[in-house]
Design an enzyme around this catalytic site. Structure first.
Site, PDB file in Angstrom:
ATOM      1  N   ARG A  47      31.771 -18.112  17.786  1.00  0.00           N
ATOM      2  CA  ARG A  47      31.567 -19.060  16.488  1.00  0.00           C
ATOM      3  C   ARG A  47      32.362 -20.181  16.532  1.00  0.00           C
ATOM      4  O   ARG A  47      32.006 -21.016  15.910  1.00  0.00           O
ATOM      5  CB  ARG A  47      32.488 -18.028  15.566  1.00  0.00           C
ATOM      6  CG  ARG A  47      32.358 -18.491  14.023  1.00  0.00           C
ATOM      7  CD  ARG A  47      32.519 -17.681  13.079  1.00  0.00           C
ATOM      8  NE  ARG A  47      32.862 -18.182  11.714  1.00  0.00           N
ATOM      9  CZ  ARG A  47      34.219 -17.753  11.239  1.00  0.00           C
ATOM     10  NH1 ARG A  47      35.158 -16.930  11.665  1.00  0.00           N
ATOM     11  NH2 ARG A  47      34.244 -18.493   9.976  1.00  0.00           N
ATOM     12  N   GLU A  63      26.724  -3.169   4.122  1.00  0.00           N
ATOM     13  CA  GLU A  63      26.941  -2.841   5.599  1.00  0.00           C
ATOM     14  C   GLU A  63      28.350  -2.668   5.977  1.00  0.00           C
ATOM     15  O   GLU A  63      29.178  -3.233   5.048  1.00  0.00           O
ATOM     16  CB  GLU A  63      26.487  -4.226   6.339  1.00  0.00           C
ATOM     17  CG  GLU A  63      25.083  -4.456   6.272  1.00  0.00           C
ATOM     18  CD  GLU A  63      24.612  -5.894   6.865  1.00  0.00           C
ATOM     19  OE1 GLU A  63      25.658  -6.771   7.574  1.00  0.00           O
ATOM     20  OE2 GLU A  63      23.683  -6.370   6.477  1.00  0.00           O
ATOM     21  N   LYS A  81      25.844  -8.000   0.523  1.00  0.00           N
ATOM     22  CA  LYS A  81      24.804  -9.058   0.509  1.00  0.00           C
ATOM     23  C   LYS A  81      23.737  -9.015  -0.725  1.00  0.00           C
ATOM     24  O   LYS A  81      23.136  -7.680  -0.778  1.00  0.00           O
ATOM     25  CB  LYS A  81      24.349  -9.095   2.016  1.00  0.00           C
ATOM     26  CG  LYS A  81      25.121  -9.338   3.272  1.00  0.00           C
ATOM     27  CD  LYS A  81      24.806  -9.390   4.417  1.00  0.00           C
ATOM     28  CE  LYS A  81      25.886  -9.437   5.461  1.00  0.00           C
ATOM     29  NZ  LYS A  81      25.425  -9.219   6.909  1.00  0.00           N
ATOM     30  N   GLU A 113      27.936  -9.250  15.879  1.00  0.00           N
ATOM     31  CA  GLU A 113      29.384  -9.003  16.095  1.00  0.00           C
ATOM     32  C   GLU A 113      29.601  -8.267  17.188  1.00  0.00           C
ATOM     33  O   GLU A 113      29.099  -6.883  17.387  1.00  0.00           O
ATOM     34  CB  GLU A 113      30.000  -8.328  14.937  1.00  0.00           C
ATOM     35  CG  GLU A 113      31.486  -8.121  14.785  1.00  0.00           C
ATOM     36  CD  GLU A 113      32.142  -9.305  14.175  1.00  0.00           C
ATOM     37  OE1 GLU A 113      31.479 -10.215  13.975  1.00  0.00           O
ATOM     38  OE2 GLU A 113      33.206  -9.322  13.968  1.00  0.00           O
ATOM     39  N   LYS A 155      37.568  -5.507   1.741  1.00  0.00           N
ATOM     40  CA  LYS A 155      38.424  -5.132   2.619  1.00  0.00           C
ATOM     41  C   LYS A 155      38.939  -3.551   2.368  1.00  0.00           C
ATOM     42  O   LYS A 155      39.376  -3.527   1.327  1.00  0.00           O
ATOM     43  CB  LYS A 155      39.702  -5.952   2.896  1.00  0.00           C
ATOM     44  CG  LYS A 155      39.126  -7.473   3.511  1.00  0.00           C
ATOM     45  CD  LYS A 155      38.699  -7.377   4.758  1.00  0.00           C
ATOM     46  CE  LYS A 155      38.435  -8.695   5.465  1.00  0.00           C
ATOM     47  NZ  LYS A 155      39.898  -8.948   5.888  1.00  0.00           N
ATOM     48  N   LYS A 193      31.521  -3.676   8.114  1.00  0.00           N
ATOM     49  CA  LYS A 193      32.157  -4.888   8.352  1.00  0.00           C
ATOM     50  C   LYS A 193      32.914  -4.733   9.918  1.00  0.00           C
ATOM     51  O   LYS A 193      33.899  -4.012   9.889  1.00  0.00           O
ATOM     52  CB  LYS A 193      33.121  -5.782   7.656  1.00  0.00           C
ATOM     53  CG  LYS A 193      33.857  -6.994   8.026  1.00  0.00           C
ATOM     54  CD  LYS A 193      34.411  -7.638   7.093  1.00  0.00           C
ATOM     55  CE  LYS A 193      34.750  -9.202   7.284  1.00  0.00           C
ATOM     56  NZ  LYS A 193      35.724  -9.271   8.482  1.00  0.00           N
ATOM     57  N   SER A 253      32.110 -17.983   7.048  1.00  0.00           N
ATOM     58  CA  SER A 253      32.905 -16.929   6.975  1.00  0.00           C
ATOM     59  C   SER A 253      32.574 -16.375   5.595  1.00  0.00           C
ATOM     60  O   SER A 253      31.603 -16.734   4.951  1.00  0.00           O
ATOM     61  CB  SER A 253      34.291 -17.184   6.937  1.00  0.00           C
ATOM     62  OG  SER A 253      34.849 -17.834   6.169  1.00  0.00           O
ATOM     63  N   LEU A 254      33.241 -15.055   5.204  1.00  0.00           N
ATOM     64  CA  LEU A 254      32.776 -14.361   4.119  1.00  0.00           C
ATOM     65  C   LEU A 254      34.184 -14.570   3.053  1.00  0.00           C
ATOM     66  O   LEU A 254      35.404 -14.535   3.399  1.00  0.00           O
ATOM     67  CB  LEU A 254      32.557 -12.757   4.355  1.00  0.00           C
ATOM     68  CG  LEU A 254      31.683 -12.563   4.965  1.00  0.00           C
ATOM     69  CD1 LEU A 254      31.563 -11.093   5.904  1.00  0.00           C
ATOM     70  CD2 LEU A 254      30.253 -12.712   4.253  1.00  0.00           C
TER      71      LEU A 254
HETATM   72  S1  IVH Z   1      27.809 -11.498   7.675  1.00  0.00           S
HETATM   73  C1  IVH Z   1      27.251 -15.787   6.177  1.00  0.00           C
HETATM   74  N1  IVH Z   1      27.881  -9.112   8.125  1.00  0.00           N
HETATM   75  O1  IVH Z   1      32.880 -11.024   9.496  1.00  0.00           O
HETATM   76  C2  IVH Z   1      27.574 -14.427   6.539  1.00  0.00           C
HETATM   77  N2  IVH Z   1      29.654 -10.537   9.018  1.00  0.00           N
HETATM   78  O2  IVH Z   1      34.722 -12.516   7.723  1.00  0.00           O
HETATM   79  C3  IVH Z   1      28.337 -14.188   7.597  1.00  0.00           C
HETATM   80  N3  IVH Z   1      31.404  -9.447  10.419  1.00  0.00           N
HETATM   81  O3  IVH Z   1      32.398 -14.206  11.061  1.00  0.00           O
HETATM   82  C4  IVH Z   1      28.993 -12.942   8.003  1.00  0.00           C
HETATM   83  N4  IVH Z   1      30.565  -7.387  10.250  1.00  0.00           N
HETATM   84  O4  IVH Z   1      32.203 -11.961  12.599  1.00  0.00           O
HETATM   85  C5  IVH Z   1      28.525 -10.230   8.214  1.00  0.00           C
HETATM   86  N5  IVH Z   1      27.939  -6.917   8.673  1.00  0.00           N
HETATM   87  C6  IVH Z   1      28.399  -7.973   8.875  1.00  0.00           C
HETATM   88  C7  IVH Z   1      29.758  -8.291   9.282  1.00  0.00           C
HETATM   89  C8  IVH Z   1      30.063  -9.539   9.386  1.00  0.00           C
HETATM   90  C9  IVH Z   1      31.602  -8.199  11.058  1.00  0.00           C
HETATM   91  C10 IVH Z   1      32.192 -10.586  10.819  1.00  0.00           C
HETATM   92  C11 IVH Z   1      31.786 -11.868  11.557  1.00  0.00           C
HETATM   93  C12 IVH Z   1      31.984 -12.837  10.443  1.00  0.00           C
HETATM   94  C13 IVH Z   1      33.097 -12.371   9.845  1.00  0.00           C
HETATM   95  C14 IVH Z   1      33.267 -13.122   8.422  1.00  0.00           C
END
Ligand code: IVH
Length: 356
Positions: free
Chosen positions: A98, A75, A251, A135, A275, A77, A44-45
């Site tokens: 997931r 990017e 990132k 996603e 957020k 989210k 997760s993030l």
């Molecule tokens: S990167 C290792 N990029 O957010 C990095 N996640 O809170 C993994 N998500 O499980 C995530 N948009 O479902 C990434 N542009 C984006 C995203 C994204 C939505 C979701 C994803 C992840 C969750 C993490």
């Protein structure tokens, strides 16, 4: 509170129980779908809610990497459900939710119904294995239409796009999934064999060239100030998008720097989710009505003087249940604060009692 709990558990690991909310990385796989072990775990993030937290993250990066230039990819989210897509020899072989991050559920037949998912990669030399991360989401318009239909059938409404996307993906009958036009954006890769990639930007370009759908609002930023400008722009603009987003993902671009930074057990250190703040507005309660769902559950609902919240005109808000009405002491004629926090159905946050 979740963050405070996480900090406490880090300091006193003996107090962390298996059923702690911090351990709930995702829903456990259901019995009905076969379990799939992800080649690389789906992490997760880490979240940030302020510029100070963003600056602190940047300082941590500099502490580890030293005083070297760090480029970022910013990017959106997307607010949906995370999936892993396995391409073997360029063919879509399997797709999974997931789950708990290590093991998800095989939802291949349902993912095949997603029209923007290519069943074959458009590359001359397809890699033996590519694990693609995406996603899955529903547009606001589709979600509203589904909820209108559900309301007519007196079924419970999807409170947010995440639940709607996850629910649609986990339908046992792919026909039902097909009737819900799901969409997806790919945002990264897990294990990939036979492709040379040096940056995240290159990864996204490779995915796009292979025919996978990437989000067009992705930007390479050479400095932290550019990252901040992107955040400011999308905090203001994200309501205009046809799908829900709940923040910006930042990132580190260079994969070598990503490798050096590594990950904790739950999230990579090279990425951060910033957020968007929950949107609130003040309005007046015209009436309170209680609605009964098909199961007999009663939901008190405040009917409001129309007010704009995050790009939507809100005329009613949920108060969830009787206890909540009593706790918040909401009365007809009251001025209230309502909010939408990625939720489709707004809620009453509190009463402005001094205006009563
Ligand atoms: S990167 C290792 N990029 O957010 C990095 N996640 O809170 C993994 N998500 O499980 C995530 N948009 O479902 C990434 N542009 C984006 C995203 C994204 C939505 C979701 C994803 C992840 C969750 C993490």
């Amino acid at each position: 509170l979740l963050r405070e709990l996480r900090d406490l558990e880090a300091r006193y690991p003996d107090l962390a129980t298996p059923d702690s909310p911090t351990q709930r990385v995702g829903a456990p796989p259901s019995e009905a779908f076969a379990a799939v072990v992800h080649h690389q775990p789906m992490l997760s993030l880490a979240n940030a809610f302020s510029e100070e937290e963003l600056d602190a993250w940047h300082r941590r990066l500099t502490n580890i990497l030293g005083e070297v230039p760090i480029a970022f990819v910013c990017e959106l989210k997307i607010d949906g459900a995370a999936v892993s897509l396995i391409y073997e020899g360029g063919r879509f072989a399997r797709g999974a939710t997931r789950g708990d991050g290590r093991r998800g559920e095989d939802v291949t037949p349902n993912l095949r119904t997603v029209r923007s998912l290519p069943l074959r990669l458009r590359t001359a030399q397809p890699p033996p294995l590519a694990e693609v991360r995406a996603e899955v989401f529903l547009t606001r318009a589709v979600l509203e239409a589904i909820n209108r239909e559900r309301a007519m059938r007196e079924e419970s409404l999807f409170a947010n796009p995440r639940n709607a996307a996850a629910g649609s993906l986990r339908q046992l009958d792919p026909q039902i999934t097909a009737a819900r036009p799901l969409d997806l954006f790919v945002y990264g890769v897990g294990a990939v064999v036979g492709v040379e990639l040096r940056t995240h930007g290159e990864t996204l370009a490779w995915l796009r060239d292979a025919g996978l759908r990437t989000n067009p609002h992705t930007v390479l930023c050479a400095t932290l100030d550019e990252v901040k400008a992107y955040i400011a722009e999308w905090t203001a603009r994200h309501h205009d998008l046809p799908y829900e987003t709940d923040g910006v993902v930042i990132k580190v671009d260079a994969l070598s720097q990503q490798a050096e930074l590594g990950a904790t057990s739950t999230a990579p250190r090279w990425a951060l989710a910033y957020k968007f703040p929950a949107e609130q507005a003040t309005t007046r309660v015209r009436d309170i009505r209680v609605y009964m769902g098909r199961t007999g559950a009663l939901t008190p609902t405040a009917h409001l003087e129309p007010v704009g919240v995050s790009g939507v005109t809100v005329t009613s808000a949920t108060m969830h249940n009787e206890d909540e009405v009593r706790r918040k002491d909401v009365r007809i004629g009251d001025w209230v604060i309502v909010q939408r926090a990625g939720e489709v159905i707004p809620e009453v946050v509190r009463v402005l009692t001094d205006r009563r």
